[in-house]
Design an enzyme around this catalytic site. Sequence first.
Site, PDB file in Angstrom:
ATOM      1  N   HIS B 116       0.739  -1.302  -0.012  1.00  0.00           N
ATOM      2  CA  HIS B 116       0.004  -0.068   0.014  1.00  0.00           C
ATOM      3  C   HIS B 116       0.938   1.101   0.000  1.00  0.00           C
ATOM      4  O   HIS B 116       0.420   2.590   0.280  1.00  0.00           O
ATOM      5  CB  HIS B 116      -0.917   0.002   1.099  1.00  0.00           C
ATOM      6  CG  HIS B 116      -1.885  -1.339   1.194  1.00  0.00           C
ATOM      7  ND1 HIS B 116      -1.579  -2.329   1.921  1.00  0.00           N
ATOM      8  CD2 HIS B 116      -3.062  -1.271   0.764  1.00  0.00           C
ATOM      9  CE1 HIS B 116      -2.562  -3.250   1.729  1.00  0.00           C
ATOM     10  NE2 HIS B 116      -3.375  -2.742   1.082  1.00  0.00           N
ATOM     11  N   ASP B 218      33.990 -28.553  20.291  1.00  0.00           N
ATOM     12  CA  ASP B 218      33.948 -29.897  19.886  1.00  0.00           C
ATOM     13  C   ASP B 218      35.257 -29.973  18.992  1.00  0.00           C
ATOM     14  O   ASP B 218      34.994 -30.143  17.731  1.00  0.00           O
ATOM     15  CB  ASP B 218      32.927 -30.469  19.359  1.00  0.00           C
ATOM     16  CG  ASP B 218      33.000 -31.845  18.977  1.00  0.00           C
ATOM     17  OD1 ASP B 218      34.067 -32.321  18.950  1.00  0.00           O
ATOM     18  OD2 ASP B 218      32.073 -32.359  18.308  1.00  0.00           O
ATOM     19  N   HIS B 221      36.066 -33.833  17.279  1.00  0.00           N
ATOM     20  CA  HIS B 221      35.892 -34.326  15.911  1.00  0.00           C
ATOM     21  C   HIS B 221      36.594 -33.981  14.897  1.00  0.00           C
ATOM     22  O   HIS B 221      36.712 -34.811  13.825  1.00  0.00           O
ATOM     23  CB  HIS B 221      34.333 -33.632  15.497  1.00  0.00           C
ATOM     24  CG  HIS B 221      34.346 -32.204  14.724  1.00  0.00           C
ATOM     25  ND1 HIS B 221      34.846 -31.135  15.536  1.00  0.00           N
ATOM     26  CD2 HIS B 221      34.149 -32.158  13.625  1.00  0.00           C
ATOM     27  CE1 HIS B 221      34.814 -30.366  14.502  1.00  0.00           C
ATOM     28  NE2 HIS B 221      34.620 -30.683  13.446  1.00  0.00           N
ATOM     29  N   HIS B 226      37.560 -34.692   9.978  1.00  0.00           N
ATOM     30  CA  HIS B 226      38.283 -33.856   8.899  1.00  0.00           C
ATOM     31  C   HIS B 226      39.490 -34.460   8.310  1.00  0.00           C
ATOM     32  O   HIS B 226      40.395 -33.761   7.893  1.00  0.00           O
ATOM     33  CB  HIS B 226      38.503 -32.212   9.222  1.00  0.00           C
ATOM     34  CG  HIS B 226      37.175 -31.849   9.764  1.00  0.00           C
ATOM     35  ND1 HIS B 226      36.024 -31.651   8.764  1.00  0.00           N
ATOM     36  CD2 HIS B 226      36.697 -31.184  10.802  1.00  0.00           C
ATOM     37  CE1 HIS B 226      35.168 -31.113   9.328  1.00  0.00           C
ATOM     38  NE2 HIS B 226      35.448 -30.609  10.392  1.00  0.00           N
ATOM     39  N   ASP B 368      31.148 -32.249   7.811  1.00  0.00           N
ATOM     40  CA  ASP B 368      30.549 -31.635   8.896  1.00  0.00           C
ATOM     41  C   ASP B 368      28.895 -31.990   8.829  1.00  0.00           C
ATOM     42  O   ASP B 368      28.083 -32.406   9.508  1.00  0.00           O
ATOM     43  CB  ASP B 368      30.747 -30.248   9.457  1.00  0.00           C
ATOM     44  CG  ASP B 368      32.050 -30.170   9.980  1.00  0.00           C
ATOM     45  OD1 ASP B 368      32.461 -30.936  11.067  1.00  0.00           O
ATOM     46  OD2 ASP B 368      32.741 -29.210   9.967  1.00  0.00           O
TER      47      ASP B 368
END
Lengths: 183, 448
Positions: B116, B218, B221, B226, B368
């Site tokens: 509007h 973390d 991991h 990786h 990941d």
Amino acid sequence: MNVQIDNQTEQLHPVSFEQHHKISCFLAYEYRLLDEERFDDWLALMHEDIHYWMPGIENRRRENLLEHGFYAGDHMAYFDDGLRDLTRRVSRFKQASAWAENPATRNVHQVSNIEVYYGETDGEYLVHSVIQSVRSRGLDEQYVIYGRRTDVLVQEAGQLKIKQRLILIPNATLTCKNINTFL
Amino acid sequence: MSNIIKTIDVTDSLENLKDVCDIENGRIAGKIFYDQAIYEQELEKIFARCWLFVAHESQIPNTGDYVTTTMGEDEVIVIRQKDGGIKVFLNACPHRGNKVCFAESGTTRGFICNYHGWSFNVQGNLVGQHESGIYEASDFDKAKWGLKEVAQVDSWKGLVFATFDPQAPTLQEYLGPMTWYLDALFDNQEGGTEFVGGCIRSTYDCNWKIAAENFVGDILHAGWTHDSAARAMLGGSVAKVSDFEESYSVNWNGHGYEFALDTVGNVAVLGESALNKYLHTIKPSVAERLGEFRSNMIGAVSSCTIFPNFSFLAGQNTVRVWQPRGPNKIELFTWVVVNKSAPQEIKEKWRKGAMMTFSPTGVFEMDDGENWEYCTKTAKGRVTAAQDLYIGLGMNSRASDTSLPGNVFKGQLNEANARAYYQQWFDHLNAKSWKELPNRNFGKQEAE
């Protein structure tokens, strides 16, 4: 990109029917190598000065466009690679510890809307195409990426090599978690 | 100030949350990653309450420069004001709620709603409408109908945060001693940092917490997940974290930073020796500026999450927000951060290197996504979602004899930060307001 193509088409000279066919077959072959995970063979198709570029796409207003509209050379990119970078990516795929690649991702790459023009120098070709990449992982994951591509191919010692590749997806947000393939 | 947002009513907390988040006993359950009712509580008690990262100052240097983002699932516009300040507005027209800004960034003199024609200036004030004459006949008070402004906006060393909650503590209190650690990346050189151009957005079918928790503490991991990326980038495996003589997990108010003191362990994975060299070159000046301890952190093996969903890696220089999009979906927004004073070719190497490693095409991040999605998806099973998940590493690792600020734990291979993160999550979901939130910090407010 549309503007670029429009402008270019004015002065560009399409190659012969036969050359167009040869290059179309080359692009199909390249994609089959990826689908068959023949990464070393795929790398061998790259020119030593390859610039393999897939810029990030930014959703901007028409009055606020970037250097190339929706993307720019100094902005973040999915790929902005030379041969060393591509080789590193391939090296990851080949590791036994690439856990997320086992079971393997199943790929179908497709290339269409192929236009082939003579490039700036002898033995060089400018190729516009539309690409589609379908990946499936696990039992039910499926990811589809569409894009427009511009390649510069060169004929070198009787073999075609990819010297420049620009990949433009329409998406400002990638609709999947990664691109664990080449486009 | 009639344009300030209305505060939402807070609903009752869910019962039996302890069944799925019992930190004292080192266990959580998958239900927290897949439950719609829990997710709705999170939008209300975490995302409508906490300080959330919305922009870096460098993205909007001049008046009228803006970016759009979300706070939880609420869409907002972050825009630079004439006086140099920053305002954050709901990206919704106060007439029918239509989105007023569809671009992700740009420069403007204002926003006009497509529906509007309500038109707003940079300050968010309503300055006109299509057929404006008819509004006068209805005693319309323009001053009351500007874009709705969030309750508080503040920044720390270029990082702009906002909160919907007027009762929220100051940003400084919220971050607490974590600012001391943030400076190792965001204030290690004169002039501070800037984002290089653009923002990459991608979509994961995972819960937002599983990603945020990965960055809060973390590192465990990394050596496993990786391995393939490290071999690709370095030609060998990543640094063995358990070999580090000194490393820490530090947290405060649910934020967490885990780090070693090896200076270049993170940056090394970009495989660009010029970047290692740059960090070694600036290190003496960092030591002068921040002290020797933090000069060892500038590109060290480390990661950080500021509660609830803002994370970064010093060294890789990737900065990200895990935007919640339902219990089992996120949009990941990533940026690359560099020192403003760094040489152009160094900034350029970081722009490429961060993307090569941590982005949807990044060789590290690829592994990941897979993990986070299936940590989420397995919780679709009603029975699986109820099972205990172990989160007890480093239960007795509190560092009592330290001069470091924050709640300090010895060792990076430690779930202390993850526990503190989920404890904060649990506490927020059980609290009706900031006043009811227990203070579980035990460490020092400031460095000694």
